[in-house]
Write an enzyme that holds these catalytic residues in place. Structure first.
Site, PDB file in Angstrom:
ATOM      1  CG  HIS A 342      -1.458   0.909   3.004  1.00 23.73           C
ATOM      2  ND1 HIS A 342      -1.527   1.839   4.024  1.00 23.73           N
ATOM      3  CD2 HIS A 342      -1.153   1.607   1.881  1.00 23.73           C
ATOM      4  CE1 HIS A 342      -1.306   3.040   3.531  1.00 23.73           C
ATOM      5  NE2 HIS A 342      -1.071   2.930   2.242  1.00 23.73           N
ATOM      6  CB  CYS A 343       0.469  -2.606   7.732  1.00 28.78           C
ATOM      7  SG  CYS A 343      -1.238  -2.258   8.173  1.00 28.78           S
ATOM      8  CG  LEU A 344       3.425  -6.043   5.692  1.00 26.03           C
ATOM      9  CD1 LEU A 344       3.107  -7.340   4.957  1.00 26.03           C
ATOM     10  CD2 LEU A 344       4.389  -6.297   6.845  1.00 26.03           C
TER      11      LEU A 344
END
Length: 357
Positions: A342-344
């Protein structure tokens, strides 16, 4: 690049013009990502990180286009070698790091039929000045210019991983992140409410206290607790009373059980295990979590760590996303950088580009 309008404080807000940020599970036009490029930032694991990252891009590209930022010739050549022939469009763009969830734009949408899409360009300062950020802070401007899309620029620091959106006007965040003095000194809970209403359409802002131990984002909500369709919240739990995450996760669970949605109804709370094994990295404990899944057109990708709870986490999430393929992918090297899928990623909602005219 097409012409686009840049809004200032003198112009109407997105909310005033009928725009709001949709939930992640809405239809996507594309996913924006940034190719990993700095071996030092990945503590010498760049080769393994790129292997896992390429598998993530290949998976997403099966379902929707990936807009991939590459910062230099070496990055572009490496990415093209791995991804040629896939539904991927490459962009040469200066980058400090790869966490597009936080450095990228947040898109807002107006209208249900034939929707129009614009974006909000928040300031990014690498989670309170922990790393270099000047190139990453310019990413939303690049995206807006490439798409010919209107953007609102804001002086406040806000990272996409710090805010969950349900699509019914609800938002969820953590005090440990939003209220740190290295982000927006003096901005209180009461001050965030109108800001997020005016620029992202959040009418009902909910707060948890904190996140995972040794999370350099100061406790992003997307590492612990997520909205899913149907008045459901999935939240991380720690089963070991001796683990420092146990108390914080238990407190979050109690708060969530007391929360109500905009219509006054309680949420259905689903417990998601954290990995059973403690992972150590170059700077101490790592924050692996299954809550950092990414939802796209017809799929959900869930990070896996070679842990006994990997399969259990996928089994918990699969029934929450009927009609989507729930896919576990390795994130054992990626987590060395402090985040996961999700962070990427940063979703661009489906719809017509609105230039502001």
């Amino acid at each position: 690049m097409a012409r686009m309008k840049r809004f200032t404080d003198l112009d109407p807000t997105p909310h005033a013009l009928g725009f709001a940020m949709p939930p992640e599970w809405g239809p996507h036009e594309a996913t924006w990502m940034g190719w990993p490029a700095d071996d030092e930032l990945w503590f010498g694991h760049l080769v393994g990180v790129r292997d896992e990252y390429a598998a993530l891009v290949r998976t997403i590209a099966r379902f929707e286009r990936v807009e991939l930022l590459v910062r230099d010739e070496e990055s572009e050549q490496d990415a093209r070698r791995r991804l040629t022939g896939l539904n991927v469009r490459f962009h040469r763009c200066a980058l400090d790091d790869s966490w597009l969830r936080d450095s990228g734009p947040l898109f807002v949408v107006r209208g249900a039929k034939d929707p129009e899409v614009a974006l909000v360009d928040w300031r990014f300062n690498a989670w309170g000045g922990k790393f270099d950020w000047q190139h990453d802070d310019a990413v939303p401007g690049y995206v807006a210019n490439f798409l010919g899309m209107a953007r609102w620029t804001r002086p406040e620091v806000l990272e996409g991983g710090g805010l969950e959106i349900a699509g019914d006007g609800s938002g969820l965040t953590t005090r440990s992140c939003f209220l740190t003095p290295t982000r927006n000194p003096g901005l209180t809970e009461e001050g965030y409410a109108p800001l997020l209403r005016d620029f992202l359409g959040v009418q009902h802002l909910l707060w948890l206290d904190g996140g995972l131990e040794n999370d350099h984002t100061d406790g992003h909500i997307d590492t612990i607790t997520r909205f899913v369709p149907g008045d459901v919240i999935v939240t991380s739990v720690e089963g070991d009373p001796g683990d420092p995450n146990f108390r914080v996760m238990r407190r979050n669970l109690a708060l969530l059980r007391e929360m109500r949605g905009p219509q006054g109804r309680p949420y259905h709370i689903v417990e998601l295990p954290l990995p059973a094994r403690r992972l150590e990295g170059a700077e101490g404990r790592l924050p692996p979590t299954y809550a950092n899944f990414y939802v796209g057109n017809g799929f959900v990708v869930v990070p896996q760590y070679g842990d006994p709870n990997d399969k259990r986490a996928v089994d918990v999430l699969r029934p929450l996303f009927p009609g989507r393929e729930v896919i576990g992918l390795s994130s054992r090297r990626i987590i060395e950088g402090g985040g996961s899928f999700h962070c990427l990623t940063q979703q661009q909602p489906a719809g017509r580009t609105w230039s502001g005219d």
